[in-house]
Design an enzyme around this catalytic site. Structure first.
Site, PDB file in Angstrom:
ATOM      1  N   THR A 132       8.675  23.139  47.844  1.00 45.28           N
ATOM      2  CA  THR A 132       7.385  23.470  47.241  1.00 45.28           C
ATOM      3  C   THR A 132       7.558  24.420  46.059  1.00 45.28           C
ATOM      4  O   THR A 132       6.923  24.246  45.016  1.00 45.28           O
ATOM      5  CB  THR A 132       6.437  24.092  48.292  1.00 45.28           C
ATOM      6  OG1 THR A 132       6.321  23.193  49.391  1.00 45.28           O
ATOM      7  CG2 THR A 132       5.061  24.358  47.717  1.00 45.28           C
ATOM      8  N   CYS A 133       8.429  25.401  46.209  1.00 47.94           N
ATOM      9  CA  CYS A 133       8.671  26.353  45.117  1.00 47.94           C
ATOM     10  C   CYS A 133       9.277  25.640  43.914  1.00 47.94           C
ATOM     11  O   CYS A 133       8.864  25.853  42.773  1.00 47.94           O
ATOM     12  CB  CYS A 133       9.585  27.479  45.586  1.00 47.94           C
ATOM     13  SG  CYS A 133       8.926  28.442  46.964  1.00 47.94           S
ATOM     14  N   ALA A 134      10.265  24.806  44.175  1.00 45.87           N
ATOM     15  CA  ALA A 134      10.911  24.050  43.096  1.00 45.87           C
ATOM     16  C   ALA A 134       9.893  23.166  42.385  1.00 45.87           C
ATOM     17  O   ALA A 134       9.887  23.071  41.149  1.00 45.87           O
ATOM     18  CB  ALA A 134      12.058  23.215  43.651  1.00 45.87           C
ATOM     19  N   SER A 151       6.690  23.668  42.054  1.00 45.02           N
ATOM     20  CA  SER A 151       5.784  24.468  41.229  1.00 45.02           C
ATOM     21  C   SER A 151       6.430  24.800  39.886  1.00 45.02           C
ATOM     22  O   SER A 151       5.763  24.777  38.853  1.00 45.02           O
ATOM     23  CB  SER A 151       5.338  25.739  41.957  1.00 45.02           C
ATOM     24  OG  SER A 151       6.368  26.690  42.051  1.00 45.02           O
TER      25      SER A 151
END
Length: 166
Positions: free
Chosen positions: A59-61, A63
């Site tokens: 999820t971070c990647a 974003s």
């Protein structure tokens, strides 16, 4: 403290995001070249702070990828992707992905950014990492949009952040 969950389990943060209409707190973060960056380094630009626990999660990647794509369409706007990842990991990720429309910064040295913005996890398996948040800062340093994602596994509302810049 914000109401955040990880897989439905509550996690406590160090406080709450600064409110819309307030001045953004200054910060000192580490860039990938190990220089120190502060809010004043971006005077005259609009900012999107894309804050997340670690670029090594899906999820971070995503974003970072999404904001990289959208940033090329934004006038006088810089996207700062902020985590506690080491600057080397952030540089490696962006290099491998070919991402050059965002700037990555790390709060690994002091954790002051997370505490000043009220977003450091105080409990749970991600303790000491940063909560997933978006903060939009106008040229005058005023916050025009903020979002602290309630379920850490969810992506932020990209449209709301981008609409705040229109």
């Amino acid at each position: 403290m914000a109401n955040i969950t990880l897989g439905g389990n509550p996690i406590e943060t160090s406080g709450n995001l600064p409110s819309v209409g307030s001045k953004a707190p200054d910060f000192k973060l580490t860039a990938t070249d190990l220089s120190t960056k502060s809010l004043t380094d971006y005077n005259g630009s609009r900012l999107i702070l894309n804050i997340f626990p670690s670029v090594d999660t899906g999820t971070c990647a995503q974003s970072v990828r999404t904001f990289n794509e959208k940033a090329s369409q934004l006038e006088n706007t810089k996207v700062l992707c902020i985590s506690k990842d080491l600057p080397f990991a952030l540089a490696r990720f962006c290099g491998a992905e070919g991402l050059d429309n965002v700037e990555t910064l790390s709060d690994f040295k002091t954790g002051d950014f997370g505490n000043d913005y009220g977003i450091t996890f105080k409990t749970g398996p991600l303790e000491t990492l940063l909560s997933r948040c978006i903060v939009v800062i106008e040229k005058d340093g005023t916050i025009s949009h903020s979002e602290q994602v309630a379920e850490i596994k969810d992506e932020p509302n990209y449209t709301a952040a981008l609409d705040a810049l229109k």
